[in-house]
Structures are given as C-alpha cells and as structure tokens.
Write a protein that holds these residues in place. Structure first.
Motif: not given
Length: 230
Positions: A125-134
């Motif tokens: 990831m980088c700053e400001g990113e959002k992720v949904r991870a299984k």
C-alpha cells in the motif's frame, strides 16, 4: 497418458495454492510477493502512482483497520471460550472500545506484532489508499490457539494514513522477546535438580546428627573396657 497427467497437475497446483502457516516472529524468511499472492485484495481507493512493494523492514506505517470473519471451518460456530461466531462478525479494529477514539495503529514493518497477512497487505500500500483483503487462516490466526477456530479466513478493510521510511533496521524494543516460561523438558530437569539438592541436604543433615551420637557411644564403651581391665 494425458488423462493421468491432468489429475496430477491439478493436485500439484492445489498444493501450491495453499499458503504455509506463518506466525509473527517465527524467524522464517519472508517472500512477501509470494505471500501477497495468497491474498484476495480489492482496492477501494487506489493510487495510480503507487510504487507497489517499495516498503521495507524498518519503515513505520500508520493505518486504520477493521477485521471481520470471512469464512468459518465446517462445523465451527464458537471460539475457544465458547462464544458464538458467525461470518461477518467484526473481531478487530483500531477504534478503542472504551474511548471510541479512532486512532491509527502504528507498526514497524518487520517487527512481530501483526498477523503475516496484514503485514503483506501493508507492504503493498501507499499513503491514502484503502483496500479490502481476504486473508486465509494460515496467514492469519492459525497460530493463536483459542482466538478463532483453526483455518478461519478473515477479511480486513485497511486504510494507509502515513508511511515513514526507515533505514532498514528494526528497533530493538519492537522485536518480540522470548517468554520466560521454560519448556516442559527444561522444567522437568529443573525440578529433578532441586529434588536432588534437597535429598543431598537431608542426607547430609542425617549423617551430621548421627556422628556425635556414635562418638558418645564409643566413649562409653571405652570406659566399660577400662573398668573391666582394672
């Protein structure tokens, strides 16, 4: 020949698809790109200029997160303490349950404080990113007995707030120290040593107390012999 090779190829692929069970601080070398390949990631806010995988050991990241149960093993509906579980149940968050403070969690990459799957996500990831991870159980909580049933998959929503680049070293205070609880074998040897010392002390005291009495008896016998000679 092909009908026999196809099932074999399928079995080999299935074995490769299952990730190894990794625990925080287990000392095993990490292949972070390979670990990330076992995760299912959906970008909710993606930066086109992000240099994927640029983060290294020693970098300090601040992030927000929410963790949910994604899949439960067949027949498992409770945790180690008998509390009910179900898919979708939230079991982790950076929000303080008492103060309700939404304070980002700070973590030094390479230190043994997060499950391996979460650290693999943060490194992508980088700053400001959002992720949904299984994250599969082998990279989640399989090594924490009683927290969740073995092989429970979890889903994390993560937001990268900031990244502070380090020099590649991990501060000493962030490295997990071994517990002071001795192993079963060490405990048995320690107990045996204590028992031997106690027995030695008891035996020494016994002979010490016996010695003066023997001298007194010999003295009386000597007097009797003297009287007989006279």
């Amino acid at each position: 020949m092909w009908p026999y090779l196809l099932p074999l190829a399928f079995l080999c692929a299935a074995k490769k698809a299952r990730p190894p069970t990794l625990a925080p601080g287990d000392g095993r070398k990490r292949d972070w790109p390979a670990i990330a390949g076992h995760l299912e990631m959906e970008w909710l806010n993606e930066s086109p200029d992000c240099d994927r995988g640029a983060s290294r050991d020693g970098d300090v990241v601040a992030f927000k997160h929410k963790g949910f149960i994604a899949e439960l093993p067949s027949g498992k509906t409770t945790d180690g303490k008998g509390r009910p579980l179900q898919v979708g149940l939230q079991m982790d968050s950076n929000i303080d349950p008492e103060t309700k403070e939404d304070k980002p969690l700070e973590f030094t990459l390479g230190s043994p404080r997060l499950i391996v799957g979460m650290e693999a996500v943060l490194r992508q990831m980088c700053e400001g990113e959002k992720v949904r991870a299984k994250i599969p159980g082998a990279l989640a909580y399989n090594t924490r007995a009683g927290f969740l049933p073995y092989d429970t998959a979890v889903l994390y929503e993560m937001e990268m707030v900031s990244i502070t680049r380090g020099d590649g070293t991990i501060p000493v205070e962030t490295v997990e120290k071994p517990t002071s609880t001795p192993a079963a074998g060490e405990s048995n040897w320690s107990l045996a040593l204590v028992l031997i010392l106690l027995l030695g002390m008891v035996a020494g005291g016994f002979f010490y107390l016996r010695a003066p009495k023997t001298e007194k008896v010999k003295g009386k016998d000597a007097k009797k012999d003297g009287k007989k000679k006279r």
